[in-house]
Design a protein around this motif. Structure first.
Motif, short mmCIF file in Angstrom:
data_model
loop_
_atom_site.label_atom_id
_atom_site.label_comp_id
_atom_site.label_asym_id
_atom_site.label_seq_id
_atom_site.Cartn_x
_atom_site.Cartn_y
_atom_site.Cartn_z
N CYS A 18 0.82 -1.21 0.00
CA CYS A 18 0.00 0.00 0.00
C CYS A 18 0.85 1.26 0.00
CB CYS A 18 -0.94 0.00 1.20
SG CYS A 18 -2.30 -1.20 1.05
N ASP A 19 1.94 1.25 0.75
CA ASP A 19 2.82 2.43 0.78
C ASP A 19 3.41 2.72 -0.60
OD1 ASP A 19 2.34 2.78 3.46
OD2 ASP A 19 4.20 1.83 4.13
N TRP A 70 0.34 6.42 -6.80
CA TRP A 70 -0.89 7.20 -7.00
C TRP A 70 -0.59 8.69 -7.00
CZ3 TRP A 70 -5.41 7.47 -8.93
CH2 TRP A 70 -6.35 8.40 -8.48
N GLU A 71 0.33 9.14 -6.13
CA GLU A 71 0.72 10.55 -6.11
C GLU A 71 1.32 10.95 -7.46
OE1 GLU A 71 0.22 12.91 -3.77
OE2 GLU A 71 -0.98 11.37 -2.74
N ASP A 72 2.12 10.06 -8.04
CA ASP A 72 2.70 10.33 -9.36
C ASP A 72 1.63 10.40 -10.44
OD1 ASP A 72 5.20 10.29 -8.20
OD2 ASP A 72 5.61 8.20 -8.71
N TYR A 96 -7.87 8.28 -0.08
CA TYR A 96 -7.59 7.82 -1.45
C TYR A 96 -8.88 7.72 -2.26
CZ TYR A 96 -6.87 4.39 -5.14
OH TYR A 96 -6.87 3.73 -6.35
N CYS A 97 -9.92 7.13 -1.67
CA CYS A 97 -11.18 6.94 -2.40
C CYS A 97 -11.85 8.27 -2.72
CB CYS A 97 -12.12 6.05 -1.59
SG CYS A 97 -11.63 4.31 -1.56
N GLU A 98 -11.74 9.23 -1.83
CA GLU A 98 -12.30 10.55 -2.11
C GLU A 98 -11.58 11.19 -3.30
OE1 GLU A 98 -11.98 12.44 1.68
OE2 GLU A 98 -13.97 11.77 2.34
#
Length: 245
Positions: A27-28, A34-36, A90-92
């Motif tokens: 997950c980390d 995901w940030e990228d 994350y989901c938001e």
């Protein structure tokens, strides 16, 4: 292409950790990827994940990756509570990224948010979210099922409440045009059987069988490529879904 390659390496590494059941590590790494991805969306003004998916030969369809990340954040939350909060955040962000064309992913993402609040012991926020979503879309069958399941299964912080679970699923049953009615009926049957309401369970079994007869269609044999989207509608590659069985 280099920036895509770096993201893909992180995604691939995350899957390696999942295979070893190292969910926190997975997950980390995936959240970093995901940030990228978010940065690329801002930089290239992309409208949806499908456009980014077509820009590079990814290790996994991006729509699969974002759903797998959501799921593993939920599993990681069983180890460390903070990952339930990370899942909500994350989901938001996911809901802001999705353009509305993939209704199934949007619905699953909403369910993950409410489920995470419930896992944190915040049943009031879970209720508020589902109440608002079902006011907007009162025919969302899996919304009722997931809401009912929160109470039916309970969490480490909240004891199961079968009465509340039954109340919620009954709302769905009373809506004849609720989507995925067969699934709603199946969950209601389980609830009634577990609470020893055999008569109600039998009545719903009869309705379920009638629906199955109406929706049954002849099966055609079609060859599906291993890397093609699975025809079941999951959004995953065939080899990662039904083709893996």
């Amino acid at each position: 292409m280099e920036k895509y390659h770096k993201i893909d390496d992180k995604i691939r590494l995350g899957y390696d950790h999942v295979k070893k059941n190292e969910l926190i590590e997975a997950c980390d790494i995936w959240l970093d990827a995901w940030e990228d991805i978010k940065a690329i969306f801002t930089e290239e003004k992309l409208g949806n994940l499908d456009k980014l998916d077509k820009k590079y030969s990814w290790h996994e369809f991006l729509i699969n990756f974002v759903q797998d990340l959501e799921m593993e954040l939920g599993n990681a939350g069983q180890e460390k509570e903070e990952y339930h909060r990370k899942r909500i955040n994350y989901c938001e962000e996911m809901l802001e990224t999705l353009d509305g064309s993939d209704s199934l992913t949007i619905e699953n993402t909403k369910r993950a948010i409410a489920e995470s609040y419930y896992a944190l012991g915040d049943s009031e926020e879970c209720d508020r979210l589902y109440t608002n979503w079902l006011e907007e879309d009162p025919h969302w069958g899996w919304g009722y099922i997931a809401w009912s399941d929160c109470y039916g299964f309970g969490t480490n912080k909240i004891e199961p409440d079968q009465i509340r679970a039954e109340e919620i699923i009954r709302i769905a049953i009373e809506k004849e045009d609720v989507r995925d009615r067969e699934d709603v009926l199946m969950r209601a049957i389980e609830i009634y059987e577990e609470s020893n309401q055999k008569g109600k369970a039998r009545e719903l079994e009869k309705e379920k069988k009638r629906l199955e007869e109406l929706t049954r269609t002849p099966v055609k044999s079609v060859k599906i490529g291993r890397n093609e989207p699975c025809p079941c509608g999951s959004g995953k590659k065939y080899k990662k879904c039904c083709g893996a069985q």
